[in-house]
Design a protein around this motif. Structure first.
Motif, PDB file in Angstrom:
ATOM      1  N   PRO A  66     -24.718   0.160 -40.542  1.00 16.11           N
ATOM      2  CA  PRO A  66     -23.953   0.388 -39.310  1.00 16.11           C
ATOM      3  C   PRO A  66     -23.043   1.599 -39.451  1.00 16.11           C
ATOM      4  CG  PRO A  66     -23.084  -1.500 -40.495  1.00 16.11           C
ATOM      5  CD  PRO A  66     -24.299  -1.039 -41.239  1.00 16.11           C
TER       6      PRO A  66
ATOM      7  N   ILE B 219     -31.348  -4.221 -36.525  1.00 16.93           N
ATOM      8  CA  ILE B 219     -30.066  -3.590 -36.209  1.00 16.93           C
ATOM      9  C   ILE B 219     -28.974  -4.653 -36.135  1.00 16.93           C
ATOM     10  CG2 ILE B 219     -28.758  -2.369 -34.410  1.00 16.93           C
ATOM     11  CD1 ILE B 219     -31.368  -0.781 -33.854  1.00 16.93           C
ATOM     12  N   ASP B 220     -29.256  -5.760 -35.468  1.00 13.39           N
ATOM     13  CA  ASP B 220     -28.283  -6.853 -35.385  1.00 13.39           C
ATOM     14  C   ASP B 220     -27.934  -7.386 -36.783  1.00 13.39           C
ATOM     15  OD1 ASP B 220     -28.112  -6.680 -32.634  1.00 13.39           O
ATOM     16  OD2 ASP B 220     -29.601  -8.271 -32.293  1.00 13.39           O
TER      17      ASP B 220
ATOM     18  N   ALA C  86     -28.053  -5.713 -39.624  1.00 10.60           N
ATOM     19  CA  ALA C  86     -27.216  -4.712 -40.297  1.00 10.60           C
ATOM     20  C   ALA C  86     -25.795  -4.742 -39.758  1.00 10.60           C
ATOM     21  CB  ALA C  86     -27.826  -3.320 -40.132  1.00 10.60           C
ATOM     22  N   LEU C  87     -25.659  -4.916 -38.452  1.00 13.79           N
ATOM     23  CA  LEU C  87     -24.326  -4.978 -37.848  1.00 13.79           C
ATOM     24  C   LEU C  87     -23.545  -6.200 -38.306  1.00 13.79           C
ATOM     25  CD1 LEU C  87     -25.096  -3.790 -34.206  1.00 13.79           C
ATOM     26  CD2 LEU C  87     -23.829  -2.542 -35.973  1.00 13.79           C
ATOM     27  N   SER C  88     -24.257  -7.258 -38.644  1.00 18.48           N
ATOM     28  CA  SER C  88     -23.570  -8.477 -39.111  1.00 18.48           C
ATOM     29  C   SER C  88     -23.331  -8.459 -40.618  1.00 18.48           C
ATOM     30  CB  SER C  88     -24.360  -9.715 -38.706  1.00 18.48           C
ATOM     31  OG  SER C  88     -25.589  -9.765 -39.407  1.00 18.48           O
TER      32      SER C  88
ATOM     33  N   THR D  17     -19.504   3.205 -38.729  1.00 18.42           N
ATOM     34  CA  THR D  17     -18.147   2.746 -38.488  1.00 18.42           C
ATOM     35  C   THR D  17     -17.658   3.294 -37.160  1.00 18.42           C
ATOM     36  OG1 THR D  17     -17.735   2.747 -40.847  1.00 18.42           O
ATOM     37  CG2 THR D  17     -15.820   2.674 -39.424  1.00 18.42           C
ATOM     38  N   GLN D  18     -17.208   2.407 -36.320  1.00 20.29           N
ATOM     39  CA  GLN D  18     -16.703   2.804 -35.002  1.00 20.29           C
ATOM     40  C   GLN D  18     -15.202   2.988 -35.095  1.00 20.29           C
ATOM     41  OE1 GLN D  18     -18.836   3.307 -32.383  1.00 20.29           O
ATOM     42  NE2 GLN D  18     -20.460   2.813 -33.816  1.00 20.29           N
TER      43      GLN D  18
ATOM     44  N   SER E 155     -34.687  -4.185 -33.091  1.00 17.58           N
ATOM     45  CA  SER E 155     -33.419  -4.690 -32.546  1.00 17.58           C
ATOM     46  C   SER E 155     -32.860  -5.822 -33.402  1.00 17.58           C
ATOM     47  CB  SER E 155     -33.572  -5.126 -31.091  1.00 17.58           C
ATOM     48  OG  SER E 155     -34.515  -6.154 -30.983  1.00 17.58           O
TER      49      SER E 155
END
Length: 77
Positions: A39, A16-17, A19-21, A41-42, A13
């Motif tokens: 991440p 993942i955080d 990578a998201l940042s 792309t949303q 977790s």
């Protein structure tokens, strides 16, 4: 950042955080890098996105097909 598979299992977790940042997160088998966490792309989905941009009448799917359309559909033309 590069971590081992064991560390990745323990801290998934947090990785993942990271990578998201925007941090590059690489998982290594021993010292050899094997995968990267990136991440996805949303994109937002908007209903009615083309409203007012499409002109003309579309096909009426409830109208029966004529003989030529049926022949084309059945491959006999």
């Amino acid at each position: 950042m590069q971590v081992t598979i064991h560390a990745a299992k323990t801290n998934l977790s947090k990785l993942i955080d990271a990578a998201l940042s925007g941090e590059e997160v690489v998982i290594a088998k021993g010292r050899k890098p094997v995968v990267k966490i990136v991440p996805i792309t949303q994109s937002s989905f908007k209903i009615g996105l083309l409203k007012g941009q499409i002109t003309g009448d579309g096909p009426d799917f409830f109208e029966p097909m004529n003989e030529g359309e049926i022949a084309t559909w059945e491959g006999s033309e």
